[in-house]
Structures are given as structure tokens and as C-alpha cells.
Enzyme design. Structure first.
Site, PDB file in Angstrom:
ATOM      1  N   PRO A 112       0.835  -1.206   0.000  1.00  0.00           N
ATOM      2  CA  PRO A 112       0.000   0.000   0.000  1.00  0.00           C
ATOM      3  C   PRO A 112       0.870   1.257   0.000  1.00  0.00           C
ATOM      4  CG  PRO A 112      -0.018  -1.035   2.165  1.00  0.00           C
ATOM      5  CD  PRO A 112       0.740  -1.951   1.268  1.00  0.00           C
ATOM      6  N   ALA A 115       2.374   3.662   3.467  1.00  0.00           N
ATOM      7  CA  ALA A 115       1.958   2.993   4.699  1.00  0.00           C
ATOM      8  C   ALA A 115       3.139   2.497   5.528  1.00  0.00           C
ATOM      9  CB  ALA A 115       1.026   1.834   4.359  1.00  0.00           C
ATOM     10  N   GLY A 116       4.351   2.894   5.158  1.00  0.00           N
ATOM     11  CA  GLY A 116       5.516   2.500   5.955  1.00  0.00           C
ATOM     12  C   GLY A 116       6.133   1.192   5.531  1.00  0.00           C
ATOM     13  N   LEU A 117       5.666   0.646   4.406  1.00  0.00           N
ATOM     14  CA  LEU A 117       6.235  -0.622   3.928  1.00  0.00           C
ATOM     15  C   LEU A 117       7.136  -0.412   2.707  1.00  0.00           C
ATOM     16  CD1 LEU A 117       3.222  -3.118   4.319  1.00  0.00           C
ATOM     17  CD2 LEU A 117       5.047  -2.602   5.935  1.00  0.00           C
ATOM     18  N   GLY A 118       7.533   0.813   2.469  1.00  0.00           N
ATOM     19  CA  GLY A 118       8.531   1.063   1.425  1.00  0.00           C
ATOM     20  C   GLY A 118       8.002   0.925   0.010  1.00  0.00           C
ATOM     21  N   ALA A 121      10.078   3.168  -2.511  1.00  0.00           N
ATOM     22  CA  ALA A 121      11.416   2.632  -2.809  1.00  0.00           C
ATOM     23  C   ALA A 121      11.300   1.423  -3.730  1.00  0.00           C
ATOM     24  CB  ALA A 121      12.136   2.247  -1.518  1.00  0.00           C
ATOM     25  N   ALA A 122      10.322   0.549  -3.465  1.00  0.00           N
ATOM     26  CA  ALA A 122      10.181  -0.656  -4.290  1.00  0.00           C
ATOM     27  C   ALA A 122       9.825  -0.289  -5.730  1.00  0.00           C
ATOM     28  CB  ALA A 122       9.121  -1.579  -3.684  1.00  0.00           C
ATOM     29  N   ASP A 164      15.648   2.700   2.729  1.00  0.00           N
ATOM     30  CA  ASP A 164      14.557   2.020   2.007  1.00  0.00           C
ATOM     31  C   ASP A 164      15.050   1.474   0.658  1.00  0.00           C
ATOM     32  OD1 ASP A 164      13.241   3.308   4.078  1.00  0.00           O
ATOM     33  OD2 ASP A 164      11.491   3.798   2.874  1.00  0.00           O
TER      34      ASP A 164
HETATM   35  C1  MEV Z   1      10.662   6.292   5.581  1.00  0.00           C
HETATM   36  O1  MEV Z   1      10.344   4.991   5.089  1.00  0.00           O
HETATM   37  C2  MEV Z   1      11.849   6.209   6.502  1.00  0.00           C
HETATM   38  C3  MEV Z   1      12.364   7.550   7.015  1.00  0.00           C
HETATM   39  O2  MEV Z   1      13.472   7.262   7.890  1.00  0.00           O
HETATM   40  C4  MEV Z   1      12.825   8.447   5.891  1.00  0.00           C
HETATM   41  C5  MEV Z   1      14.076   7.928   5.201  1.00  0.00           C
HETATM   42  O3  MEV Z   1      14.868   7.177   5.782  1.00  0.00           O
HETATM   43  O4  MEV Z   1      14.285   8.321   4.029  1.00  0.00           O
HETATM   44  C6  MEV Z   1      11.311   8.280   7.840  1.00  0.00           C
END
Ligand code: MEV
Length: 338
Positions: A112, A115-118, A121-122, A164
């Protein structure tokens, strides 16, 4: 035409502090973004994205980066997703030395957005890999990771770490501190993810932490303390046998560190009511530790639990839309047969 996929990740420890050179340990998980790139005869970019889903949560859109698609996804998320794809295309064009290369791009993702699962980046890692391969100029992984970092850095106004993008490129558990990025050997950790169905704005959250860090020395100390947690955690991981199941003591100690890490992130203002609710539901169900993962503000938590109790409890926790056990993705970016 080339198709590449790259995994999402959870942070065992260290998000936000990693932006200031402290170490972080993200782990790639078996939820992947898949990007197909086909070279066009003109210099246009057409993007079609579908199935941005997580176990049944699906948003669909289609369109081009020039002509923003009209879809049922919050506009800032959509803008962000398209921004990352644009940035990936620019990096691929530059790497291959073909500044006006055009592509038809298709994105499918199990991760998603925001949502903090990257997810970003993926998508960026798989996008650069697919596009450079489509131009006949595949990149070494280290260059791919570096270019993916630069793409994120540009989109996030210079507020990004390599964590990430390096994790998504290499797979497995990794350690990132500034430019120093390495893969770690770790035992298989019993990771459980809870998702509140929401998302956070990474740029805003990182900017908020930066402001606190500049304003208060104790906020700067808090970020350094997160770095100390990571150093302690990575030592525990380094001392463990990567080929044996993790001991109860190891899980308990890692869990303590995750709990403290969550408390410090919360103190820096990046947790939310729903993230805290899921963290407490996991702990009360017997998880050894639980914390938010990624930028925060909404999205996902990660917990450590060998039993099924956390997953079961999260299924019945109001505000938790979805939960799953996350397997470590040993493989980072890879070419997919289609
Ligand atoms: C975001 O997924 C992670 C953070 O530390 C930002 C980053 O490292 O680029 C909040």
C-alpha cells in the site's frame, strides 16, 4: 519489454534517526512492487498502475504522468506515486545516456502507498531496473541502489536516507548508516504487520522531526538514543546464529528494543492513535515488541510474535484493516519472466 520486481520492507529499528546518519535496520518483506517498461518510438511516458493492493485492498488507476489520472486514491498519494515514477524514469534515462527515451510503464504493487512498507522505494528500484534493462543498459546493484536513493532524495526534497532503497535493492535485513550500507545475516524473525488502511506523508513527517531536532536539544538526543537502540539491536543480531531459529531470549530483547524505539518515535510526534492502538493490541496479545514502521502518521506497525496471537488479536482490533505475517524477502530486485 522488461519486468522487474522489488520488495517492500519493515523497519526493525531506526527510521527517522537514519536521516541524520544514525544506523537503521530495515528488513525486506515478501510484498513486492512489479514494474514493466517497454521502450517507445517517441519520447512520451505512459504509466498504467493497477492493483496497488494489500491482501484485498485494491486501488486502481491508469493514465500518464503528463495527464494525471482521475482515480479513487487521495490526490497527494497519487501525486507522490507519479513523482516517484517520473524520478525513476529520469534516473534510467541518465544512467543509459538516452535523455529522451520514452516508455510505456505498468506498475503493479502488493504494497500500500505511504503505509511505511517502502512502496515508493520498491517502485523506484523496480522502475529503474526495468527501464535501464529495456534500454539494454542494465545496472549493477550498487549503482541501482544509489540511483534509486537519488530519485527518492529528489522527490522528498533532500529528506531521504539510503535505507529504504538499499534494502529494496539488496533484499534481506540490512544496516544503513549514512553512506555505509551492508547486508546482515539474521535468524528468521517472527514478524507480524498490522495496517490501519491509512498513510502518512513522509516529507511532512520528516520535516516535523527536523524542526523538533533543530528547536530542542533533547529532540536531537532522542534521535541519538534511537541510534543507540539500533547499535544494541544489531549487536544482538550479529551474535545470533543466522541458521538457527531465534532463541526466546533474543526475541525478548529485540522486542524490548522495538518497544523503546516506538516510544521515542511517538515522543517525536510521528505515531498516531491508530498506530498506538495496534501497537498496544499486539503487546496485550503477547507480542514481545511492537512499533510503528516507516515514516509513521498512519499505515503499519510491526510486531515480533512466534505465536498466532498477535495476528488474531489485530484481526479484531478496531482501526486495524489488515494483518499478515511478513516473511523476510531474501531476494531484492529481480527480473520477472512474463
Ligand atoms: C521512511 O520509510 C523512513 C524515514 O526514515 C525516511 C528515510 O529514511 O528516508 C522516515
Amino acid at each position: 519489454m522488461t519486468t522487474a520486481s522489488a520488495p517492500g520492507k519493515v523497519y526493525l529499528f531506526g527510521e527517522h534517526a537514519v536521516v541524520y546518519g544514525e544506523p537503521a535496520v530495515p528488513c525486506a518483506i515478501e510484498k513486492r512492487a512489479t514494474v514493466t517498461a517497454e521502450k517507445r518510438d517517441d519520447d512520451h511516458i505512459r504509466v498504467e498502475a493497477a492493483d496497488l493492493s494489500l491482501n484485498g485492498f485494491v486501488v486502481e488507476y491508469a493514465g500518464s504522468t503528463a495527464n494525471r489520472p482521475d482515480v479513487d486514491v487521495p490526490q497527494p498519494l497519487l501525486e507522490a506515486a507519479m513523482g516517484y515514477i517520473d524520478a525513476a524514469v529520469q534516473q534510467a534515462r541518465q544512467a543509459a545516456g538516452v535523455p529522451d527515451a520514452g516508455f510505456d510503464i505498468t506498475v503493479e504493487s502488493e504494497i500500500p502507498l505511504g503505509a511505511g512498507l517502502g512502496s515508493s522505494a520498491a517502485v523506484v528500484v523496480a522502475g529503474i531496473d526495468a527501464a535501464t534493462r529495456a534500454l539494454g543498459e542494465p545496472l549493477e546493484r550498487t549503482e541501482l541502489a544509489e540511483r534509486a536513493y537519488r530519485a527518492e532524495y529528489d522527490v522528498q526534497d533532500g529528506q531521504a536516507s539510503r535505507a529504504d532503497t538499499f534494502c529494496s535493492t539488496m533484499g534481506g535485513a540490512v544496516r544503513v548508516a549514512g553512506e555505509d550500507c551492508t547486508r546482515l545475516s539474521t535468524p528468521t524473525l517472527p514478524l507480524v504487520v498490522g495496517f490501519d488502511g491509512g498513510a502518512g506523508d513522509t516529507g511532512k513527517l520528516v520535516a516535523g522531526v527536523r524542526k523538533l531536532r533543530e528547536q530542542y536539544s533533547f529532540a536531537a538526543d532522542t534521535l541519538e538514543a534511537i541510534g543507540d537502540i539500533v547499535s544494541t539491536g544489531e549487536q544482538l543480531l550479529a551474535d545470533a546464529d543466522p541458521n538457527a531459529p531465534p532463541s526466546d531470549e533474543l526475541i525478548a530483547e529485540l522486542g524490548d528494543l522495538m518497544n523503546i524505539n516506538h516510544g521515542l518515535l511517538s515522543a517525536l510526534g510521528v505515531s498516531s492513535r491508530s498506530l498506538d492502538t495496534m501497537v498496544w493490541a499486539a503487546r496485550e496479545a503477547g507480542a514481545e515488541g511492537a512499533k510503528l514502521t516507516g515514516a509513521g502518521g498512519g499505515g503499519c506497525i510491526v510486531a515480533l510474535d512466534q505465536s498466532d496471537e498477535t495476528e488474531t488479536s489485530l484481526q479484531y482490533t478496531p482501526g486495524c484493516e489488515n494483518t499478515f505475517r511478513a516473511a523476510l524477502a531474501e531476494e531484492g530486485v529481480r527480473v520477472e519472466d512474463v
